[in-house]
Write a protein that holds these residues in place. Structure first.
Motif, mmCIF file in Angstrom:
data_model
loop_
_atom_site.group_PDB
_atom_site.id
_atom_site.type_symbol
_atom_site.label_atom_id
_atom_site.label_comp_id
_atom_site.label_asym_id
_atom_site.label_seq_id
_atom_site.Cartn_x
_atom_site.Cartn_y
_atom_site.Cartn_z
ATOM 1 N N TRP A 4 0.825 -1.199 0.000
ATOM 2 C CA TRP A 4 0.000 0.000 0.000
ATOM 3 C C TRP A 4 0.864 1.256 0.000
ATOM 4 C CZ3 TRP A 4 0.514 2.854 4.518
ATOM 5 C CH2 TRP A 4 1.018 2.179 5.613
ATOM 6 N N PRO A 58 -1.710 -7.947 5.815
ATOM 7 C CA PRO A 58 -3.060 -7.948 5.244
ATOM 8 C C PRO A 58 -3.097 -7.444 3.809
ATOM 9 C CG PRO A 58 -3.057 -6.975 7.427
ATOM 10 C CD PRO A 58 -1.622 -7.153 7.034
ATOM 11 N N ILE A 60 -5.135 -5.383 2.536
ATOM 12 C CA ILE A 60 -5.352 -3.938 2.525
ATOM 13 C C ILE A 60 -4.037 -3.168 2.649
ATOM 14 C CG2 ILE A 60 -5.732 -3.654 4.999
ATOM 15 C CD1 ILE A 60 -8.051 -1.727 4.192
ATOM 16 N N CYS A 61 -3.008 -3.839 3.174
ATOM 17 C CA CYS A 61 -1.680 -3.223 3.293
ATOM 18 C C CYS A 61 -0.737 -3.703 2.199
ATOM 19 C CB CYS A 61 -1.087 -3.531 4.662
ATOM 20 S SG CYS A 61 -1.993 -2.826 6.035
ATOM 21 N N HIS A 65 -2.597 -12.671 -0.999
ATOM 22 C CA HIS A 65 -3.627 -13.564 -0.466
ATOM 23 C C HIS A 65 -3.186 -14.994 -0.765
ATOM 24 C CE1 HIS A 65 -7.549 -13.221 1.374
ATOM 25 N NE2 HIS A 65 -7.934 -14.286 0.695
ATOM 26 N N ARG A 86 -4.159 -2.288 12.940
ATOM 27 C CA ARG A 86 -5.026 -1.111 13.047
ATOM 28 C C ARG A 86 -4.206 0.164 13.204
ATOM 29 N NH1 ARG A 86 -7.062 -4.052 16.602
ATOM 30 N NH2 ARG A 86 -9.021 -5.109 16.649
ATOM 31 N N PHE A 89 -2.456 0.996 9.897
ATOM 32 C CA PHE A 89 -3.401 1.533 8.925
ATOM 33 C C PHE A 89 -3.825 2.946 9.316
ATOM 34 C CE2 PHE A 89 -7.617 1.794 6.853
ATOM 35 C CZ PHE A 89 -7.179 1.639 5.543
ATOM 36 N N ARG A 93 -3.271 6.429 7.178
ATOM 37 C CA ARG A 93 -4.380 7.313 6.796
ATOM 38 C C ARG A 93 -4.168 8.737 7.293
ATOM 39 N NH1 ARG A 93 -10.136 5.068 7.841
ATOM 40 N NH2 ARG A 93 -10.533 6.917 6.610
#
Length: 95
Positions: A4, A58, A60-61, A65, A86, A89, A93
């Protein structure tokens, strides 16, 4: 593959994709065998009723998969892992 943050992420050539929402019995068995039925975080013996399966990095990072990115954790290490994700992330953000 990139994270990410836009940096390259290494993927093991023997990594095989895992399902989007559910793990197969074969995937669970492979991860537990790879870890010798021990937690990836603290090496405690894992109990069948309280084992968590998390992606080390993850999706999202930027994590793949794949089975190679999957880890079995005890409840305590799972909580700590989720807390770190968390925070990571949230920090991303807020930049």
């Amino acid at each position: 593959m990139t994270s990410w943050q836009g940096t390259p992420v290494a993927v093991n050539p023997d990594d095989t994709p895992i399902g989007d929402a559910y793990l197969t019995h074969e995937a669970v068995r492979a991860v537990l065998e790879r870890q010798d039925n021990r937690c990836a975080g603290c090496s405690a013996v894992l109990d069948a009723g309280s084992t968590y399966f998390d992606l080390r990095l993850p999706v999202i990072c930027g994590g793949p998969h794949t089975l190679g990115n999957l880890a079995a954790l005890c409840p305590s290490c799972h909580r700590n892992h989720m807390r770190r994700i968390r925070k990571q992330f949230a920090d991303h953000r807020n930049k």
